[in-house]
Design a protein around this motif. Structure first.
Motif, PDB file in Angstrom:
ATOM      1  N   SER A 168       0.862  -1.181   0.000  1.00 36.65           N
ATOM      2  CA  SER A 168       0.000   0.000   0.000  1.00 36.65           C
ATOM      3  C   SER A 168       0.896   1.228   0.000  1.00 36.65           C
ATOM      4  N   MET A 169       1.082   1.806  -1.183  1.00 35.17           N
ATOM      5  CA  MET A 169       1.986   2.961  -1.286  1.00 35.17           C
ATOM      6  C   MET A 169       1.645   3.746  -2.544  1.00 35.17           C
ATOM      7  N   GLY A 170       1.817   5.065  -2.423  1.00 40.44           N
ATOM      8  CA  GLY A 170       1.488   5.942  -3.531  1.00 40.44           C
ATOM      9  C   GLY A 170       0.182   6.674  -3.280  1.00 40.44           C
ATOM     10  N   MET A 171       0.232   8.008  -3.474  1.00 39.32           N
ATOM     11  CA  MET A 171      -0.944   8.849  -3.289  1.00 39.32           C
ATOM     12  C   MET A 171      -1.118   9.729  -4.528  1.00 39.32           C
ATOM     13  N   SER A 172      -1.927  10.760  -4.417  1.00 41.68           N
ATOM     14  CA  SER A 172      -2.294  11.550  -5.607  1.00 41.68           C
ATOM     15  C   SER A 172      -1.080  12.035  -6.385  1.00 41.68           C
ATOM     16  N   ALA A 173      -0.029  12.461  -5.684  1.00 41.68           N
ATOM     17  CA  ALA A 173       1.102  13.094  -6.352  1.00 41.68           C
ATOM     18  C   ALA A 173       2.131  12.114  -6.889  1.00 41.68           C
ATOM     19  N   ASP A 174       2.087  10.853  -6.428  1.00 45.87           N
ATOM     20  CA  ASP A 174       3.185   9.952  -6.781  1.00 45.87           C
ATOM     21  C   ASP A 174       2.745   8.519  -7.078  1.00 45.87           C
ATOM     22  N   PHE A 175       1.458   8.313  -7.360  1.00 45.51           N
ATOM     23  CA  PHE A 175       1.012   6.927  -7.483  1.00 45.51           C
ATOM     24  C   PHE A 175       1.595   6.221  -8.700  1.00 45.51           C
ATOM     25  N   GLU A 176       1.904   6.964  -9.756  1.00 49.13           N
ATOM     26  CA  GLU A 176       2.489   6.302 -10.929  1.00 49.13           C
ATOM     27  C   GLU A 176       3.879   5.765 -10.621  1.00 49.13           C
ATOM     28  N   ALA A 177       4.666   6.530  -9.853  1.00 47.71           N
ATOM     29  CA  ALA A 177       5.979   6.041  -9.425  1.00 47.71           C
ATOM     30  C   ALA A 177       5.825   4.823  -8.516  1.00 47.71           C
ATOM     31  N   ALA A 178       4.802   4.838  -7.661  1.00 46.64           N
ATOM     32  CA  ALA A 178       4.568   3.697  -6.770  1.00 46.64           C
ATOM     33  C   ALA A 178       4.209   2.450  -7.571  1.00 46.64           C
ATOM     34  N   ILE A 179       3.392   2.614  -8.605  1.00 48.10           N
ATOM     35  CA  ILE A 179       3.025   1.464  -9.443  1.00 48.10           C
ATOM     36  C   ILE A 179       4.260   0.889 -10.121  1.00 48.10           C
ATOM     37  N   ALA A 180       5.142   1.769 -10.578  1.00 42.16           N
ATOM     38  CA  ALA A 180       6.381   1.312 -11.216  1.00 42.16           C
ATOM     39  C   ALA A 180       7.236   0.494 -10.254  1.00 42.16           C
ATOM     40  N   GLU A 181       7.092   0.770  -8.944  1.00 45.25           N
ATOM     41  CA  GLU A 181       7.890   0.071  -7.933  1.00 45.25           C
ATOM     42  C   GLU A 181       7.148  -1.096  -7.289  1.00 45.25           C
ATOM     43  N   GLY A 182       5.959  -1.410  -7.793  1.00 50.09           N
ATOM     44  CA  GLY A 182       5.283  -2.612  -7.328  1.00 50.09           C
ATOM     45  C   GLY A 182       4.067  -2.420  -6.453  1.00 50.09           C
ATOM     46  N   ALA A 183       3.561  -1.200  -6.308  1.00 50.39           N
ATOM     47  CA  ALA A 183       2.370  -0.984  -5.476  1.00 50.39           C
ATOM     48  C   ALA A 183       1.219  -1.869  -5.927  1.00 50.39           C
ATOM     49  N   THR A 184       0.540  -2.460  -4.969  1.00 48.19           N
ATOM     50  CA  THR A 184      -0.692  -3.196  -5.266  1.00 48.19           C
ATOM     51  C   THR A 184      -1.926  -2.389  -4.875  1.00 48.19           C
ATOM     52  N   HIS A 185      -1.754  -1.435  -3.965  1.00 52.07           N
ATOM     53  CA  HIS A 185      -2.842  -0.568  -3.511  1.00 52.07           C
ATOM     54  C   HIS A 185      -2.326   0.869  -3.505  1.00 52.07           C
ATOM     55  N   ILE A 186      -3.067   1.769  -4.148  1.00 55.09           N
ATOM     56  CA  ILE A 186      -2.716   3.186  -4.099  1.00 55.09           C
ATOM     57  C   ILE A 186      -3.867   3.944  -3.472  1.00 55.09           C
ATOM     58  N   ARG A 187      -3.528   5.030  -2.766  1.00 54.58           N
ATOM     59  CA  ARG A 187      -4.506   5.776  -1.978  1.00 54.58           C
ATOM     60  C   ARG A 187      -4.623   7.189  -2.575  1.00 54.58           C
ATOM     61  N   VAL A 188      -5.702   7.433  -3.291  1.00 50.77           N
ATOM     62  CA  VAL A 188      -5.844   8.677  -4.047  1.00 50.77           C
ATOM     63  C   VAL A 188      -7.093   9.412  -3.575  1.00 50.77           C
ATOM     64  N   GLY A 189      -6.901  10.647  -3.100  1.00 47.77           N
ATOM     65  CA  GLY A 189      -8.024  11.432  -2.616  1.00 47.77           C
ATOM     66  C   GLY A 189      -8.278  12.663  -3.423  1.00 47.77           C
ATOM     67  N   SER A 190      -7.427  13.678  -3.248  1.00 46.69           N
ATOM     68  CA  SER A 190      -7.695  14.983  -3.874  1.00 46.69           C
ATOM     69  C   SER A 190      -7.728  14.918  -5.383  1.00 46.69           C
ATOM     70  N   ALA A 191      -6.965  14.028  -5.995  1.00 46.87           N
ATOM     71  CA  ALA A 191      -6.976  13.921  -7.446  1.00 46.87           C
ATOM     72  C   ALA A 191      -8.297  13.381  -7.982  1.00 46.87           C
TER      73      ALA A 191
END
Length: 217
Positions: free
Chosen positions: A186-209
Motif C-alpha cells: 500500500s503505497m502511492g498517493m495523488s502526487a506519486d502513485f504512478e511512481a509507486a506502481i512502477a515500484e510494485g504498489a498493489t494498492h494506491i490511496r488517491v483522494g484529492s486527485a
C-alpha cells in the motif's frame, strides 16, 4: 470525471511497468469529503474507499453500504487501540497496524467477532520521530509478534517523508515485503502513485486527485 482520468493513468502506469492490467487496487480516499462528492464517485462505479477516522466512517458508510453493493472500506489513518472493536466491525482492511498494543487488541477483536480484515503493517521508512509506523530494522521482530498473536498481515504500507523523493521509500518497502513473505504493498498517493506502481504498489490511496481539495472548514 476525475475518476476516469485516474483510472486511465493507472492503466498506463501498469502497462509501462509491465504489470498485469487491473493488478493495482485504487482506494478512493473519502475522508472529510462532502457526501455529494462521495456519492458521485459511488455512482461512477468506484467501490473501494479509504477513511482516516473511525467515527467519521461509522457515520456514513453503513448507509452507503445499504444502497451500493460491493462497497469495501479501508482504514488508512492512525488507529487508536480503543477503537479496535469498531475498526474490526467496520473496515474490510486496516493499513495502519504499527504497534504491538494495537496488534493485541485487533487479535482479540478478530477472534471475538469472527471477522478477518486484511491487515497491512505501516512502516516508517523515513525514520521520522513524529510519524507512526514500525521502523524497518524492527519489522522482522514485529511480524513474528503479530504471527504469534494469530494475526496474518498480508502487506506493508508507507507514507514517504514530505518533500523527499518517494522512490527510495517505495523500493525499501518492496524489499521489506519480500523479506517478510508479504505480497501486498500500500503505497502511492495523488502526487506519486504512478511512481509507486512502477515500484510494485498493489494498492494506491488517491483522494484529492479524484474528489478535489478537501474542505476542513
Amino acid at each position: 470525471m476525475e475518476l476516469d482520468d485516474i483510472k486511465r493513468r493507472i492503466a498506463a502506469a501498469e502497462q509501462a511497468a509491465g504489470r498485469e492490467p487491473g493488478s493495482v487496487t485504487l482506494i478512493a480516499v473519502s475522508k472529510v469529503q462532502p457526501a455529494e462528492r462521495v456519492e458521485a464517485v459511488l455512482n461512477a462505479g468506484q467501490r473501494i474507499f479509504g477513511e482516516n477516522y473511525v467515527q467519521e466512517a461509522q457515520g456514513k458508510w453503513p448507509g452507503w453500504r445499504d444502497r451500493f453493493n460491493g462497497v469495501s472500506v479501508h482504514m488508512i489513518g492512525p488507529l487508536q487501540s480503543n477503537k479496535a472493536k469498531a475498526a474490526v466491525q467496520l473496515f474490510d482492511a486496516i493499513h495502519t497496524l504499527d504497534r504491538i498494543s494495537l496488534a493485541r487488541k485487533l487479535a482479540a477483536q478478530i477472534a471475538e467477532q469472527g471477522k478477518s480484515p486484511q491487515l497491512f503493517v505501516q512502516v516508517n521508512t523515513g525514520n521520522e520521530p513524529q510519524k507512526a509506523g514500525v521502523l524497518a530494522d524492527d519489522l522482522p521482530g514485529f511480524m513474528t509478534s503479530c504471527r504469534d498473536l494469530g494475526l496474518s498481515p498480508r502487506g506493508l504500507m508507507c507514507i514517504p517523508p514530505e518533500g523527499e523523493d518517494p522512490v527510495p521509500h517505495f523500493r525499501l518497502l518492496r524489499r521489506l515485503a519480500e523479506e517478510s513473505g508479504l505480497d501486498l504493498l500500500s503505497m502511492g498517493m495523488s502526487a506519486d502513485f504512478e511512481a509507486a506502481i512502477a515500484e510494485g504498489a498493489t494498492h494506491i490511496r488517491v483522494g484529492s486527485a479524484i474528489f478535489g481539495a478537501r474542505d476542513y472548514g
